[in-house]
Design a protein around this motif. Structure first.
Motif, PDB file in Angstrom:
ATOM      1  N   LEU A 274     -90.593 -22.944 -35.432  1.00  0.00           N
ATOM      2  CA  LEU A 274     -89.612 -23.120 -34.354  1.00  0.00           C
ATOM      3  C   LEU A 274     -90.176 -23.938 -33.205  1.00  0.00           C
ATOM      4  O   LEU A 274     -89.422 -24.602 -32.489  1.00  0.00           O
ATOM      5  N   ASP A 275     -91.506 -23.891 -33.019  1.00  0.00           N
ATOM      6  CA  ASP A 275     -92.099 -24.714 -31.960  1.00  0.00           C
ATOM      7  C   ASP A 275     -91.945 -26.195 -32.280  1.00  0.00           C
ATOM      8  O   ASP A 275     -91.792 -27.023 -31.370  1.00  0.00           O
ATOM      9  N   VAL A 276     -91.971 -26.540 -33.560  1.00  0.00           N
ATOM     10  CA  VAL A 276     -91.863 -27.946 -33.971  1.00  0.00           C
ATOM     11  C   VAL A 276     -90.409 -28.372 -34.070  1.00  0.00           C
ATOM     12  O   VAL A 276     -90.021 -29.453 -33.600  1.00  0.00           O
ATOM     13  N   VAL A 277     -89.559 -27.523 -34.675  1.00  0.00           N
ATOM     14  CA  VAL A 277     -88.129 -27.847 -34.847  1.00  0.00           C
ATOM     15  C   VAL A 277     -87.321 -26.660 -34.326  1.00  0.00           C
ATOM     16  O   VAL A 277     -86.983 -25.741 -35.085  1.00  0.00           O
ATOM     17  N   PRO A 278     -86.980 -26.627 -33.036  1.00  0.00           N
ATOM     18  CA  PRO A 278     -86.302 -25.456 -32.450  1.00  0.00           C
ATOM     19  C   PRO A 278     -84.942 -25.146 -33.056  1.00  0.00           C
ATOM     20  O   PRO A 278     -84.544 -23.982 -33.103  1.00  0.00           O
ATOM     21  N   HIS A 279     -84.199 -26.165 -33.518  1.00  0.00           N
ATOM     22  CA  HIS A 279     -82.841 -25.899 -33.995  1.00  0.00           C
ATOM     23  C   HIS A 279     -82.813 -25.153 -35.328  1.00  0.00           C
ATOM     24  O   HIS A 279     -81.734 -24.756 -35.793  1.00  0.00           O
ATOM     25  N   LEU A 280     -83.977 -24.925 -35.968  1.00  0.00           N
ATOM     26  CA  LEU A 280     -83.995 -24.169 -37.217  1.00  0.00           C
ATOM     27  C   LEU A 280     -83.497 -22.746 -37.019  1.00  0.00           C
ATOM     28  O   LEU A 280     -82.943 -22.137 -37.939  1.00  0.00           O
ATOM     29  N   GLU A 281     -83.672 -22.205 -35.814  1.00  0.00           N
ATOM     30  CA  GLU A 281     -83.222 -20.835 -35.551  1.00  0.00           C
ATOM     31  C   GLU A 281     -81.708 -20.710 -35.697  1.00  0.00           C
ATOM     32  O   GLU A 281     -81.200 -19.672 -36.121  1.00  0.00           O
ATOM     33  N   GLU A 282     -80.969 -21.784 -35.357  1.00  0.00           N
ATOM     34  CA  GLU A 282     -79.506 -21.754 -35.479  1.00  0.00           C
ATOM     35  C   GLU A 282     -79.071 -21.829 -36.925  1.00  0.00           C
ATOM     36  O   GLU A 282     -78.003 -21.330 -37.280  1.00  0.00           O
ATOM     37  N   GLU A 283     -79.862 -22.453 -37.792  1.00  0.00           N
ATOM     38  CA  GLU A 283     -79.463 -22.655 -39.188  1.00  0.00           C
ATOM     39  C   GLU A 283     -80.077 -21.636 -40.143  1.00  0.00           C
ATOM     40  O   GLU A 283     -79.661 -21.555 -41.294  1.00  0.00           O
ATOM     41  N   PHE A 284     -81.051 -20.857 -39.674  1.00  0.00           N
ATOM     42  CA  PHE A 284     -81.734 -19.904 -40.544  1.00  0.00           C
ATOM     43  C   PHE A 284     -80.812 -18.749 -40.926  1.00  0.00           C
ATOM     44  O   PHE A 284     -80.149 -18.160 -40.075  1.00  0.00           O
ATOM     45  N   VAL A 285     -80.765 -18.417 -42.228  1.00  0.00           N
ATOM     46  CA  VAL A 285     -79.958 -17.300 -42.728  1.00  0.00           C
ATOM     47  C   VAL A 285     -80.859 -16.170 -43.214  1.00  0.00           C
ATOM     48  O   VAL A 285     -80.726 -15.027 -42.788  1.00  0.00           O
ATOM     49  N   ALA A 286     -81.794 -16.482 -44.128  1.00  0.00           N
ATOM     50  CA  ALA A 286     -82.661 -15.443 -44.684  1.00  0.00           C
ATOM     51  C   ALA A 286     -83.883 -16.080 -45.322  1.00  0.00           C
ATOM     52  O   ALA A 286     -83.843 -17.226 -45.785  1.00  0.00           O
ATOM     53  N   ASN A 287     -84.969 -15.336 -45.324  1.00  0.00           N
ATOM     54  CA  ASN A 287     -86.186 -15.733 -46.035  1.00  0.00           C
ATOM     55  C   ASN A 287     -86.120 -15.110 -47.417  1.00  0.00           C
ATOM     56  O   ASN A 287     -86.135 -13.890 -47.568  1.00  0.00           O
ATOM     57  N   LEU A 288     -86.015 -15.943 -48.457  1.00  0.00           N
ATOM     58  CA  LEU A 288     -85.862 -15.443 -49.820  1.00  0.00           C
ATOM     59  C   LEU A 288     -87.196 -15.042 -50.433  1.00  0.00           C
ATOM     60  O   LEU A 288     -87.235 -14.193 -51.319  1.00  0.00           O
ATOM     61  N   LYS A 290     -90.057 -13.958 -48.568  1.00  0.00           N
ATOM     62  CA  LYS A 290     -90.545 -12.785 -47.837  1.00  0.00           C
ATOM     63  C   LYS A 290     -89.446 -12.303 -46.905  1.00  0.00           C
ATOM     64  O   LYS A 290     -89.385 -12.711 -45.747  1.00  0.00           O
ATOM     65  N   PRO A 291     -88.509 -11.476 -47.419  1.00  0.00           N
ATOM     66  CA  PRO A 291     -87.383 -11.014 -46.593  1.00  0.00           C
ATOM     67  C   PRO A 291     -87.854 -10.386 -45.288  1.00  0.00           C
ATOM     68  O   PRO A 291     -88.810  -9.612 -45.251  1.00  0.00           O
ATOM     69  N   GLY A 292     -87.182 -10.732 -44.200  1.00  0.00           N
ATOM     70  CA  GLY A 292     -87.511 -10.204 -42.885  1.00  0.00           C
ATOM     71  C   GLY A 292     -88.405 -11.107 -42.074  1.00  0.00           C
ATOM     72  O   GLY A 292     -88.539 -10.912 -40.865  1.00  0.00           O
ATOM     73  N   ARG A 293     -89.008 -12.108 -42.703  1.00  0.00           N
ATOM     74  CA  ARG A 293     -89.908 -13.018 -41.989  1.00  0.00           C
ATOM     75  C   ARG A 293     -89.111 -14.219 -41.496  1.00  0.00           C
ATOM     76  O   ARG A 293     -88.533 -14.959 -42.286  1.00  0.00           O
ATOM     77  N   ALA A 294     -89.059 -14.416 -40.200  1.00  0.00           N
ATOM     78  CA  ALA A 294     -88.238 -15.463 -39.575  1.00  0.00           C
ATOM     79  C   ALA A 294     -89.076 -16.703 -39.303  1.00  0.00           C
ATOM     80  O   ALA A 294     -90.315 -16.658 -39.345  1.00  0.00           O
ATOM     81  N   PRO A 295     -88.439 -17.864 -39.012  1.00  0.00           N
ATOM     82  CA  PRO A 295     -89.195 -19.101 -38.748  1.00  0.00           C
ATOM     83  C   PRO A 295     -90.170 -18.982 -37.595  1.00  0.00           C
ATOM     84  O   PRO A 295     -91.171 -19.700 -37.562  1.00  0.00           O
ATOM     85  N   GLY A 296     -89.909 -18.081 -36.633  1.00  0.00           N
ATOM     86  CA  GLY A 296     -90.837 -17.914 -35.532  1.00  0.00           C
ATOM     87  C   GLY A 296     -92.170 -17.329 -35.948  1.00  0.00           C
ATOM     88  O   GLY A 296     -93.150 -17.411 -35.205  1.00  0.00           O
ATOM     89  N   ARG A 297     -92.230 -16.732 -37.151  1.00  0.00           N
ATOM     90  CA  ARG A 297     -93.474 -16.156 -37.657  1.00  0.00           C
ATOM     91  C   ARG A 297     -94.024 -16.942 -38.839  1.00  0.00           C
ATOM     92  O   ARG A 297     -94.880 -16.453 -39.574  1.00  0.00           O
TER      93      ARG A 297
END
Length: 511
Positions: A274-288, A290-297
């Motif tokens: 997210l630090d490199v591409v902030p708009h990914l947070e708006e498009e993120f649905v799910a981590n297939l 590692k479920p529960g792991r978001a782009p910020g981590r």
């Protein structure tokens, strides 16, 4: 054969007790997303379990972490097989909730919040208590490449005194799974064979590691860090290393240090996606992956496969892609990409546009219907995009839709003018068939065509029904009358003639 081969192959299931054979293409078995497997095992995993086949019967420890079934709310540990692909919600021993498929949990995938890059809050607290009580330096998640094995991880490492002491902590909630004892045994044997000093502290109730001469240490039950730190202290005192009892204030300070250590472990990378591409947070649905792991981590080069949804309101397309392809390769919504490529390919280069190749037709363009703002400079002469045009004729100015290709290829223009030209051509006589050619005497009496004064006897047929004015050809006769060419020529001698020279006969009166 290449992995993407479409060859039809015969397969045999390798699962014990199955041996099912089935035909399918190689590309379906080797694809990255949803590869196919044995259909019989698939049915067995998802049908209701028989006696002794449920999750509650085969893995009660995992069943205790079950909270609810998200795929089929009516089914629980008693009615699910361990390899079912139902998406369920779980709660770990640390109180974390997360969604995961049951088959992934059975195969060893744990809590996403408790996997702090090889660490857990339990291990952090134990390490800081041991460090405070012994005065020795303690490293977490020490990694080694043992001969003949992949990289192994040891929970605690005390580098002093030399050559250092490796300690593995085996709580029940992570070491009571099928195959855990075999893995722990193989790891211990490999470490001892490499000449390393290893100790294992296992939760009370777990079977000891079956290695001859290996000392068995116990702690727990449960994951109270004080109990496990005391077990480590017993090991250190047996080896003649320092150990003292901590005061309440020292214990609190050690636990606070362990909490800060855990926060840093799960905080994610120093530079996240997210630090490199902030708009990914708006498009993120799910981590297939590692479920529960978001782009910020996740770091920018992470290969976790994620589900995305385009943030543009007029699109909303969903697709799957690795986080690295989105951050490092700059890939975005494939549907929007196709639209951009199509738009770029449909734009003409210098000297290729409609405005440059056919300026007269370009002047008739009003708008490109599906692309507001486009002009004749944005269109190829052969484009199939729907456009609106205006007839240049001052007497017409009719507006009509048509693609440039239809106008360019067939040289078509205003349809209204075309219909008028067609109608005019249909009533015009063929060469040698006009009123002037066939009936020159009658043509000499024509004054004008009533509705179209510009027409002459050469422009109308003898059978025309256009009303015309005629003048008698006799010099002394003033006769003028209205009749159609058809009435004048239909039956010679009885056609409509000069009413002065040939007055209509009156019918005789009967007495």
């Amino acid at each position: 054969m290449p992995l993407a081969s479409t060859d039809q192959c015969q397969w045999r299931c390798s699962a014990e007790g199955c041996g099912k054979q089935w035909p399918t293409r190689l590309q379906f078995r080797t694809r990255t997303i949803n590869p196919t497997g044995c259909p019989e095992c698939w049915k067995r995993r998802n049908r209701a379990p028989g006696p002794g086949e449920s999750l509650a019967d085969l893995n009660p420890a995992l069943a205790r972490q079950f909270r609810r079934n998200l795929s089929r709310p009516g089914r629980g540990p008693d009615t699910l097989r361990p390899q079912s692909h139902d998406l369920c919600e779980w709660e770990c021993a640390q109180g974390h909730f997360w969604p995961a498929k049951l088959a992934n949990r059975t195969n060893g995938r744990g809590c996403s919040d408790c996997t702090g890059h090889g660490r857990s809050p339990f291990e952090c607290n134990v390490a800081m208590l041991v460090e405070a009580a012994s005065g020795l330096s303690v490293e977490l998640d020490h990694r080694l490449h043992l001969p003949g094995r992949r990289q192994d991880r040891f929970d605690l490492y005390l580098p002093q005194p030399l050559p250092g002491l490796l300690i593995d902590l085996d709580p029940e909630w992570t070491h009571n799974r099928p195959g855990s004892l075999e893995r722990d045994t193989a790891k211990t044997v490999a470490a001892l064979a490499a000449g390393l000093d290893v100790e294992r502290i296992r939760s009370r109730g777990l079977p000891p590691v079956p290695v001859h001469g290996f000392f068995h240490n116990e702690a727990g039950p449960g994951v109270n860090p004080h109990d496990w730190a005391e077990a480590v202290g017993t090991v250190l005192r047996r080896r003649g290393l320092p150990w003292r009892q901590l005061t309440a204030a020292e214990t609190t300070a050690a636990l606070m240090k362990g909490a800060h250590l855990w926060e840093r472990a799960v905080a994610g990378p120093a530079t996240s996606a997210l630090d490199v591409v902030p708009h990914l947070e708006e498009e993120f649905v799910a981590n297939l992956t590692k479920p529960g792991r978001a782009p910020g981590r996740m770091p920018p080069g992470c290969n976790d496969l994620c589900q995305w949804r385009c943030r543009k309101p007029d699109c909303g397309h969903e697709w799957k892609a690795a986080i690295a392809s989105r951050v490092l390769d700059g890939r975005s919504c494939p549907e929007c990409g196709h639209a951009r490529v199509g738009a770029a390919n449909s734009r003409p280069g210098p000297g290729e546009s409609l405005a440059e190749t056919n300026p007269s037709m370009a002047e008739e363009l009003i708008e490109v219907i599906d692309h507001p703002g486009w002009t004749a400079l944005d269109l190829f002469p052969t484009s199939n995009k729907a456009c609106r045009w205006r007839c240049p004729a001052p007497s017409c100015r009719f507006e009509y839709p048509a693609p440039p290709s239809r106008r360019t290829g067939q040289s078509s223009g205003c349809p209204r003018c075309a219909r008028q030209r067609t109608a005019a051509a249909r009533v015009r006589p063929k060469p040698g068939k006009s009123l002037q050619d066939v009936y020159p005497n009658i043509a000499g009496e024509l004054l004008e065509v009533t509705d179209e004064p510009h027409l002459t006897a050469k422009d109308i047929r003898p059978s025309s029904t256009k009303p015309c004015w005629w003048s008698c050809s006799k010099p002394s006769c003033p006769g003028r009358w209205e009749a159609t060419p058809d009435q004048r020529t239909r039956r010679r001698g009885t056609g409509k003639r000069c009413p002065v020279c040939h007055p209509p006969r009156k019918s005789p009166t009967r007495t």
